[in-house]
Structures are given as C-alpha cells and as structure tokens.
Design an enzyme around this catalytic site. Structure first.
Site, PDB file in Angstrom:
ATOM      1  N   SER A 176     -18.157   6.605  12.174  1.00 27.76           N
ATOM      2  CA  SER A 176     -17.199   7.462  12.868  1.00 27.76           C
ATOM      3  C   SER A 176     -17.432   7.395  14.373  1.00 27.76           C
ATOM      4  O   SER A 176     -18.465   6.915  14.836  1.00 27.76           O
ATOM      5  CB  SER A 176     -17.402   8.899  12.381  1.00 27.76           C
ATOM      6  OG  SER A 176     -16.647   9.794  13.154  1.00 27.76           O
ATOM      7  N   THR A 213      -7.182  13.422  14.164  1.00 25.90           N
ATOM      8  CA  THR A 213      -8.423  14.111  13.856  1.00 25.90           C
ATOM      9  C   THR A 213      -8.204  15.392  14.611  1.00 25.90           C
ATOM     10  O   THR A 213      -7.276  15.494  15.405  1.00 25.90           O
ATOM     11  CB  THR A 213      -9.595  13.262  14.434  1.00 25.90           C
ATOM     12  OG1 THR A 213      -9.696  12.056  13.691  1.00 25.90           O
ATOM     13  CG2 THR A 213     -10.928  13.981  14.444  1.00 25.90           C
ATOM     14  N   GLY A 266      -9.088  11.364  18.295  1.00 29.26           N
ATOM     15  CA  GLY A 266      -8.702  10.126  18.991  1.00 29.26           C
ATOM     16  C   GLY A 266      -9.441   8.889  18.548  1.00 29.26           C
ATOM     17  O   GLY A 266      -9.477   7.898  19.290  1.00 29.26           O
ATOM     18  N   GLU A 274      -9.696   7.553   5.311  1.00 33.85           N
ATOM     19  CA  GLU A 274     -10.931   7.296   6.072  1.00 33.85           C
ATOM     20  C   GLU A 274     -11.564   5.957   5.737  1.00 33.85           C
ATOM     21  O   GLU A 274     -12.385   5.462   6.517  1.00 33.85           O
ATOM     22  CB  GLU A 274     -11.922   8.420   5.773  1.00 33.85           C
ATOM     23  CG  GLU A 274     -12.728   8.876   6.963  1.00 33.85           C
ATOM     24  CD  GLU A 274     -11.901   9.650   7.958  1.00 33.85           C
ATOM     25  OE1 GLU A 274     -11.755   9.159   9.088  1.00 33.85           O
ATOM     26  OE2 GLU A 274     -11.372  10.721   7.610  1.00 33.85           O
ATOM     27  N   THR A 313     -11.374  15.549  10.074  1.00 36.55           N
ATOM     28  CA  THR A 313     -10.312  14.546  10.100  1.00 36.55           C
ATOM     29  C   THR A 313      -9.876  14.103   8.711  1.00 36.55           C
ATOM     30  O   THR A 313     -10.627  14.220   7.744  1.00 36.55           O
ATOM     31  CB  THR A 313     -10.816  13.306  10.885  1.00 36.55           C
ATOM     32  OG1 THR A 313      -9.770  12.365  11.038  1.00 36.55           O
ATOM     33  CG2 THR A 313     -11.989  12.630  10.198  1.00 36.55           C
ATOM     34  N   ILE A 314      -8.629  13.602   8.646  1.00 38.45           N
ATOM     35  CA  ILE A 314      -8.215  12.796   7.498  1.00 38.45           C
ATOM     36  C   ILE A 314      -7.904  11.389   7.999  1.00 38.45           C
ATOM     37  O   ILE A 314      -7.147  10.643   7.419  1.00 38.45           O
ATOM     38  CB  ILE A 314      -7.022  13.417   6.725  1.00 38.45           C
ATOM     39  CG1 ILE A 314      -5.966  13.997   7.677  1.00 38.45           C
ATOM     40  CG2 ILE A 314      -7.507  14.451   5.734  1.00 38.45           C
ATOM     41  CD1 ILE A 314      -4.713  14.545   6.973  1.00 38.45           C
TER      42      ILE A 314
HETATM   43  N1  GLY Z   1     -11.540   8.737  11.710  1.00 41.57           N
HETATM   44  C1  GLY Z   1     -11.933   8.631  13.065  1.00 41.57           C
HETATM   45  C2  GLY Z   1     -13.409   8.697  13.255  1.00 41.57           C
HETATM   46  O1  GLY Z   1     -14.105   9.251  12.425  1.00 41.57           O
HETATM   47  O2  GLY Z   1     -13.899   8.178  14.224  1.00 41.57           O
END
Ligand code: GLY
Length: 550
Positions: free
Chosen positions: A431, A360, A452, A399, A378-379
């Site tokens: 998330s 991310t 992270g 995701e 993020t991907i």
């Molecule tokens: N993909 C990590 C988060 O959204 O927490």
C-alpha cells in the site's frame, strides 16, 4: 455517596488536558464530521470517533468508505503510538500468476473490476480490535449513526453524484457488475437509502466481527463468490485477522514523525522524502514554493523513493523489508547527493539504492485529552470492484490490483513492483497509505493523511513541508497546488490544481511533461500556539471542525 465519588473520579479522569478544552477533526464529508463531533461531545475519545466514522463513511462515502475493504489506523493514546493493520489479504486460492493469460500477459481489468479483484476485507476486524483496546463508548452506540444513515437515508451531495456518474462510465458494459442496481439512485439532492447495508450493520452491531466474518453476512459473501466466480471462501473470512504493528518512527527537525510501516510503503517513503529534502537544504534554500526549480528538486528525490518502493517493499510477513536501512541518514545522504539541481536524471539509471488511488479516504482526529487517530482506509479505486454482495448491500474492494500482477507492469496507479509484492495466499498487498502523526515532545503537533494511491506519499510529504517549512496556514497547506512524480511514467509531473503557465513552460523546457491529475484529499489537524486548527482539502467534500468545551 459511592456514586458521587465515582462521578468525581470519572470527571477528573475524563477532564480534557488541553488548556482550551478542545478537540478537532478533519473529515472527508459533512456526515462524518457531525458524527465525530457528537461522539467526542458524549465523552468518546479519538478512537471512538474513528470507529463511528469508519462505519458512517461506509454509508455516506461509498466510493471509498467501507466495510468491504481495509486500511490502517495510527493511534497515539496516552503517549503511546500503535499501528493497526487491517489491510485486506489475498484469498487462500490466490496465486502469483492469477491475472496473466496463457501467454503470460496481464489480462486487462481482471485485478480491477469484478469479483476476482477483491481481497479478504479487514475493516470490521480492524474496528473491533481498536474498540477492544481503546474505546470508551459501547460498540453498539458507535454503530448506531451508520445504521440510521443507511436505513433512513441521507441527502446525496453533488460531489458524490458526480463521482458516481464518472465511475458508471467505467463500469458500463463490464460483465458481472451489479453497480447500477445498487447505486443508480445516487442523484444530487435525492434521499438515498441502503436497507441491505443497514441490516448488515445491525448484524455487526449485534455480534461484533461474527456479524461479518461468520453467520449470515459470511454466507452471503460466499454465495456471491460462487455466483460470480470469486475466490473468497468461508475459511478466508473465518481466519482473517487485523494485526498490531510498530509504526515507522524517525526524527525530523525537532519533531518525531510516526507513520505507516509495511505492508504500506507510505510511512517509510514520507520519511525518506522529508529527510532527503532536509539533506538538500542548500539546494532548496531561497527556492520559492512550487517554482520550476522547487518542483524539479521534488521530482528528483521522489524518483529515488519510488525506485526503492518498487524493489524492496511488500508484506513483512513474507519478506524482510529493510525499513531501517531505507530511512538511515547516511543512505539518504548518498541518494540525495545523486540529485543534479540543473538536470533531470535519466529514469532508467535511477535504480533502487540499497546495497546488497483512485479512491481511498482519510480522516484525522485529536480528542479533548490530546489523543490522536490518523486513519486511512480503502476499497482501492472509486467504488472498488463495482460488485456489491447481494443481500448484504456493501461493495467489495479491488485491492488485489495493489499487488504486482507481473514484474515491471504498472498497476492502476502506474507504479511497478516485483518479487517483493507478488501475489501469494494470505499475503497483504503493498500500500501507499500514509496515516501520519507528528509529535513535538510527547504532544501531538500534526495529524495528517490522504487518499490517492501512490500519490498519497507525496501529498502527505508536501502538506508537512508547506506547514512546517513554509509556515503556511493549515488550510493553505492542504489547498495549495501539489505536484507528483513517481519515476514512471518517465519525466511526467502531475499537478493539481493548476500551476502558472510560466512554471509549466519552464519545466517543459527542462524536459518534463506536465499533466493535471487527481492528487488526493488531505485531512489535517494541527496544534498551534493558540489552540487546535483543522483543515479539510478544498479538492474534496470534507469538513473540518474545532470543538470547544465552554
Ligand atoms: N489502494 C491504495 C493503497 O493502498 O495504496
């Protein structure tokens, strides 16, 4: 004359309010730092800089920067906080058990690698909404640097080439992946061009969201879905919307902390951690930073926060998330009182308490007017699903793995969930992203965030504690060793970078297992007495800049 008067009015309105006429950025790579500085110098505000860098990172930080993923942008502008949710959603044909085999077991990697792991992307819609509401500069101007980087190429930094090598091993031999076809030339020092991505960015620059969610790009996405057996349809793309939400907000010490609301667990969890630590002031008093006792106390409060996360949190469009109860001081006092300073509490007995990645990327900006943006997008894991939309040149996210594929079965970040975070069409997956701003009165004091996955929460928490409680310098606050515990795996504490052997030994004697792990890439901007400071985490390839107007 008219022109002269309007120039004066513009000058007055546009004059920086900071006494020192400064702006500051902490960015996850050198290219984005340069672009952010340029945009701010040309009269762009924090949101303009955030939009331009979101698109440039889709080119130069392809393991996480994206147009095929989603994220959250926390904006503080003209003394008002707004939260933009451009998280991906599950496609309309997604369903609760889509990652289970006929025996009800989770099918390995289905939610992580390849076409079935992708949610409907939100980044382009998000940037468009932010632009409509807040931007000073034109949409086309903000996309121009990304288009140039994609068409002319950029020199690949070692950090990116190393990451590509690491991920190649994970994708090797997996069916339906075209990762190598697009990224095999990511070699240290090589010029890397992405012509298909440049064309897609040109369509977005020309047509706004229609250049992505409709027309040629949408057609290419749907063709890729047909070819690879994916779920995202024309209707999914056409109907995707980014959403404005009220951020989570709470007092902490003499500050106001604002951060991400559901569908992120991040902001709520960061507030819970900060408040519980404060409630345990007596137990923390005189305990040195990163000592065994300190790490044990952090692990104890983190256990409780992650138990709540697993039980209560999900998309607020699908369930009521009891955020105000979760950050209520009486509730947190009851939870803090359960902490035994001398012993590890048994994980199985730490139940949710209310009665009734890894990749991310994040950046932090304060502009010359004192406005701020804290953006995490993020991907999901590094290079997402590993699948590039052919002809459009961008990676799709994975995701869908952030949903709970089956109650109690951990996802890639080792966190579990249940009904609150089960898959449903159009639902946003839970998330941990925690773009956060700390206000002192009406002024922005801190802008912070990190990648992270589930460790984002504890990285943001520890950075704030390092800076405010331990009064470390901004750079030291982000670089010093961090630790992480999340209830499961049982009694495991992750650390990064190393801890002294005598610390790990003492924790092992108490019954903990210590493991080195990836723990984020914090980007921090701080207003100090003598002006702005910024710090990019030494763990990544970021760069921070303080920009002065003289
Ligand atoms: N993909 C990590 C988060 O959204 O927490």
């Amino acid at each position: 004359m008219k022109l002269f008067i309007s120039s004066i009015i513009f000058f007055i309105l546009a004059s920086p309010i900071n006494a020192k006429q400064q702006a500051a950025v902490a960015m996850p790579d050198r290219f984005s730092a340069e672009i952010a500085e340029q945009v701010l110098k040309e009269g762009g505000n924090a949101v303009d800089a955030a939009i331009a860098t979101a698109f440039s990172l889709a080119v130069t930080l392809p393991e996480a920067g994206n147009i095929g993923g989603g994220g959250f942008m926390l904006i503080y502008k003209d003394k008002k906080a707004q939260f933009l949710d451009y998280r991906e959603v599950a496609p309309l044909t997604a369903h609760r058990d889509m990652y289970l085999d006929k025996n009800g077991e989770v099918i390995e990697n289905l939610s992580l690698i390849g076409v079935k792991s992708s949610g409907v992307p939100g980044t382009v819609a998000g940037m468009w909404q932010a632009h409509k509401k807040y931007a000073n500069l034109s949409w086309k101007k903000l996309l121009a640097p990304a288009i140039e980087l994609a068409s002319q190429g950029f020199i690949v930094p070692k950090h990116l080439a190393d990451e590509k090598e690491r991920v190649s091993k994970i994708f090797a031999g997996k069916k339906g992946i075209n990762f190598e076809k697009y990224f095999s030339q990511l070699k240290t020092g090589a010029l890397f061009k992405q012509p298909e991505l440049a064309e897609t960015l040109r369509r977005i620059a020309e047509h706004g969201p229609d250049g992505f969610y409709r027309g040629k790009t949408a057609q290419l996405i749907v063709e890729q879905m047909k070819k690879s057996g994916g779920l995202i349809s024309k209707q999914d793309l056409d109907e995707y919307r980014a959403v404005w939400r009220e951020p989570v907000s709470s007092d902490w010490k003499h500050y106001q902390i604002i951060s991400s609301p559901p569908p992120s667990s991040g902001g709520t969890a960061v507030v819970q951690l900060l408040k519980m630590k404060q409630l345990l002031e007596k137990q923390f008093s005189g305990v040195p930073h990163n000592s065994p006792q300190y790490i044990h106390l952090l692990a104890e409060i983190e256990k409780r926060v992650y138990a709540d996360r697993a039980k209560y949190m999900g998309d607020p469009g699908f369930l009521e998330v009891p955020v105000s109860k979760m950050v209520d001081s009486d509730y947190l006092k009851r939870r803090a009182d359960e902490v035994n300073p001398d012993r590890i509490s048994i994980s199985e007995k730490v139940k949710p308490g209310l009665k009734e990645s890894t990749q991310t990327t994040h950046y932090s900006i304060i502009d010359q007017w004192g406005n701020a943006v804290s953006n995490t997008y993020t991907i999901n894991l590094s290079f997402g699903s590993g699948l590039v939309v052919e002809g459009a040149g961008f990676l799709l996210n994975n995701e869908m793995d952030d949903f709970s594929a089956k109650p109690g079965v951990p996802n890639a970040f080792g966190v579990v969930g249940g009904k609150a975070n089960e898959i449903a069409p159009r639902k946003r997956m839970l998330s941990s992203m925690s773009p956060t701003i700390l206000l002192e009165g009406e002024r922005v004091k801190v802008v912070v965030g990190s990648p992270g996955g589930s460790t984002i929460i504890t990285s943001v928490f520890q950075t704030l504690v390092n800076l405010i409680d331990f009064k470390m310098s901004p750079q030291n606050s982000v670089d010093v060793s961090r630790v992480h515990h999340q209830l499961l795996p049982e009694n495991v504490i992750y650390f990064n970078p190393e801890l002294p052997t005598k610390t790990t030994q003492k924790l092992q004697d108490m019954g903990y297992q210590l493991e080195e792990n990836y723990l984020g890439d914090v980007q921090l901007v701080v207003r100090q007495k003598n002006g702005l400071s910024a710090a990019a985490d030494a763990r990544g390839r970021g760069e921070s800049r303080v920009i002065n107007w003289d």
